[in-house]
Design an enzyme around this catalytic site. Structure first.
Site, mmCIF file in Angstrom:
data_model
loop_
_atom_site.group_PDB
_atom_site.id
_atom_site.type_symbol
_atom_site.label_atom_id
_atom_site.label_comp_id
_atom_site.label_asym_id
_atom_site.label_seq_id
_atom_site.Cartn_x
_atom_site.Cartn_y
_atom_site.Cartn_z
ATOM 1 N N ARG A 249 32.666 63.558 28.368
ATOM 2 C CA ARG A 249 33.724 62.650 28.857
ATOM 3 C C ARG A 249 33.806 62.692 30.375
ATOM 4 O O ARG A 249 34.063 61.704 31.032
ATOM 5 C CB ARG A 249 35.085 62.972 28.220
ATOM 6 C CG ARG A 249 36.243 62.205 28.856
ATOM 7 C CD ARG A 249 37.425 61.944 27.924
ATOM 8 N NE ARG A 249 37.791 63.062 27.100
ATOM 9 C CZ ARG A 249 38.498 64.118 27.502
ATOM 10 N NH1 ARG A 249 38.928 64.200 28.754
ATOM 11 N NH2 ARG A 249 38.786 65.085 26.666
ATOM 12 N N ASP B 38 35.746 41.943 42.304
ATOM 13 C CA ASP B 38 34.969 41.905 41.065
ATOM 14 C C ASP B 38 33.746 41.031 41.362
ATOM 15 O O ASP B 38 33.862 39.819 41.521
ATOM 16 C CB ASP B 38 35.833 41.319 39.942
ATOM 17 C CG ASP B 38 35.083 41.170 38.618
ATOM 18 O OD1 ASP B 38 33.837 41.152 38.626
ATOM 19 O OD2 ASP B 38 35.749 41.054 37.571
ATOM 20 N N TYR C 155 39.304 36.648 35.542
ATOM 21 C CA TYR C 155 38.823 36.838 34.168
ATOM 22 C C TYR C 155 40.015 37.043 33.210
ATOM 23 O O TYR C 155 41.005 37.697 33.581
ATOM 24 C CB TYR C 155 37.889 38.046 34.161
ATOM 25 C CG TYR C 155 37.351 38.387 32.802
ATOM 26 C CD1 TYR C 155 36.339 37.617 32.228
ATOM 27 C CD2 TYR C 155 37.855 39.456 32.079
ATOM 28 C CE1 TYR C 155 35.856 37.919 30.972
ATOM 29 C CE2 TYR C 155 37.368 39.767 30.820
ATOM 30 C CZ TYR C 155 36.374 38.991 30.274
ATOM 31 O OH TYR C 155 35.891 39.294 29.028
ATOM 32 N N LYS D 288 27.054 41.997 31.993
ATOM 33 C CA LYS D 288 26.514 40.702 32.382
ATOM 34 C C LYS D 288 25.160 40.925 33.083
ATOM 35 O O LYS D 288 24.276 41.486 32.483
ATOM 36 C CB LYS D 288 27.537 39.980 33.256
ATOM 37 C CG LYS D 288 28.995 40.075 32.719
ATOM 38 C CD LYS D 288 29.213 39.388 31.385
ATOM 39 C CE LYS D 288 30.538 39.712 30.715
ATOM 40 N NZ LYS D 288 31.735 39.518 31.489
HETATM 41 C C1 LIG Z 1 33.132 39.907 31.476
HETATM 42 C C2 LIG Z 1 33.916 40.075 32.703
HETATM 43 C C3 LIG Z 1 34.825 41.141 32.853
HETATM 44 C C4 LIG Z 1 35.104 42.123 31.746
HETATM 45 O O1 LIG Z 1 33.987 42.862 31.414
HETATM 46 P P1 LIG Z 1 33.712 43.480 29.946
HETATM 47 O O2 LIG Z 1 32.442 44.199 30.130
HETATM 48 O O3 LIG Z 1 33.627 42.322 28.998
HETATM 49 O O4 LIG Z 1 34.874 44.363 29.623
HETATM 50 C C5 LIG Z 1 35.483 41.261 34.062
HETATM 51 N N1 LIG Z 1 35.288 40.374 35.070
HETATM 52 C C6 LIG Z 1 34.442 39.331 34.943
HETATM 53 C C7 LIG Z 1 34.275 38.396 36.094
HETATM 54 C C8 LIG Z 1 33.730 39.144 33.762
HETATM 55 O O5 LIG Z 1 32.890 38.108 33.645
#
Ligand SMILES: *Cc1c(COP(=O)(O)O)cnc(C)c1O
Length: 407
Positions: free
Chosen positions: A64, A188, A117, A213
């Site tokens: 962890r 982000d 998001y 992604k």
């Molecule tokens: C998908 C996404 C998230 C969240 O990510 P997860 O891996 O699905 O928890 C946050 N910000 C953006 C811009 C995203 O496309």
């Protein structure tokens, strides 16, 4: 560890080698999956010293709080962003939540872009207010609005650039200038990972990603990362992610991302080149009203995007809006029919996969949002979001041609 001086090589070389070297146990080139919950000590004294962090080097004691496969992934991501350290999480939302818990407390104020998001939107609209954290929503593309929203108790400014689904670009350097040294600028960067955009270099204090992604890039693992200065990352690791609230990635997922990242530079180059080609095709299509892609000169922030995004790359994401009347169909119905007629793109949310993914916000992700709120965010009935994959752009364009004919 690698013998290469990673500061002296190009990004493509660095991202393949950073964080990884022959494994000390048997010399394995691919970092092994350390699928273990705990680590053993020869003696109590050795265990005590490792728990107290008194032994130089990396010594995990429990997965962890640290795991060698995950650590390699973290070091690769720190190098990728040019940050001092990185902490990995089980999902992108794990990264978002961890940053909030690490840097905000009751009575603090945070500014969020008005379009973030969906999961992050819930954090901003519900989770944070519920624990007495004040939230302002502004268009972070409007620097005057950001300036006006800053208060004495403001601790953080948070935005995505480019954002979802309108591909709005926010000026990271200008926001950091407004924020000054005491307000953390958190970006982000999921839509434009390195080598397309380096948010820390632009002035962000923290950059986070959903590695689900582009960074993993194969659509087979969830994960998140937070990258920044060592003391900030130590705070995230200690206060929120691993030791306390416990959302580390599994060693297997860390292995998958290490594998995916070997081709990050190559993949991003192709995603960007193909997206530009598809964007130009859509822009010339008589059924399309507007294409939102920062790489097009018609994008309102093309000049800013060209400054902030590097190497002539603008990401692999684009949105477009269908005309109001397409062969007698409403734009809502035309959007649905177009998606149903396409053969290559999968109808799916998420992005950054080798497979092209397409979604219709008005009938899918944003169907539950009141129509007037949707419109205020620019999400019209005929808006379609496309994650341009790694198929040949020729085939993608031909597929769009046949789908438009089928309308
Ligand atoms: C998908 C996404 C998230 C969240 O990510 P997860 O891996 O699905 O928890 C946050 N910000 C953006 C811009 C995203 O496309």
């Amino acid at each position: 560890m690698s013998k290469i001086d990673l500061n002296k090589v190009e990004f493509e070389t660095m991202v393949i080698h950073a964080g990884q070297g022959a494994d000390p146990a048997y010399g394995a080139l691919a970092t092994p999956i350390y699928q273990t919950s705990t680590f053993c000590f020869e003696t109590v004294e050795e265990g005590a010293a490792k728990f107290a962090n008194e032994v130089p080097g990396y010594h995990p004691v429990y997965s962890r709080s640290g795991n060698p496969t995950t650590r390699a992934f973290e070091l690769k991501c720190a190098a990728m962003e040019g940050g001092e350290d990185c902490v990995a999480t089980a999902s992108g939302m794990g990264a978002v939540g961890s940053v909030m818990l690490a840097f905000l407390k009751t009575g603090d104020h945070v500014i969020f872009d008005n379009a973030v998001y969906g999961g992050t939107n819930y954090v901003a609209s519900t989770n944070l207010p519920e624990i007495g954290i004040e939230v302002s929503r502004v268009d972070t593309g409007d620097l005057e609005a950001v300036k006006a929203a800053i208060k004495p108790n403001t601790k953080m400014i948070y935005f995505e650039t480019p954002n979802n689904p309108m591909l709005k670009v926010t000026d990271i350097a200008a926001i950091k200038k407004l924020a000054g040294p005491d307000i953390k600028v958190v970006v982000d960067g999921t839509f434009a990972p390195p080598p397309v955009q380096f948010a820390l270099k632009q002035g962000a204090d923290i950059v986070l990603h959903s590695i689900t992604k582009y960074i993993n890039g194969h659509g087979d693992a969830l994960g998140g990362i937070v990258v920044g200065k060592a003391d900030d990352i130590a705070r995230v690791r200690k206060n929120s992610v691993t030791k306390i609230n416990g959302c580390p990635p599994s060693p297997f997922n860390s292995y998958l991302v290490l594998r995916g990242m070997k081709t990050l530079a190559l993949r991003m180059r192709q995603h960007c080149a193909s997206a530009l080609e598809v964007a130009k095709y859509l822009k010339s299509n008589p059924y399309v009203k507007t294409v939102y892609y920062p790489g097009l000169e018609s994008h309102p922030q093309h000049a800013l995007a060209s400054r902030q995004m590097e190497n002539g790359m603008y990401g692999g994401m684009l949105s477009f809006e269908l005309n109001d009347n397409v062969k007698g169909l409403s734009s809502f119905d035309a959007g649905k029919k177009l998606l149903n007629s396409l053969k290559i793109p999968a109808i799916a949310v998420s992005l950054g996969d080798p497979d092209t993914l397409i979604e219709h916000p008005a009938s899918m992700t944003h169907a539950g949002v009141a129509p007037e709120d949707r419109l205020a965010a620019g999400i019209t009935d005929g808006l379609v979001r496309l994650s341009v994959g790694l198929e040949s752009p020729k085939d993608l364009i031909a597929d769009f041609e046949q789908a438009f004919q089928a309308l």
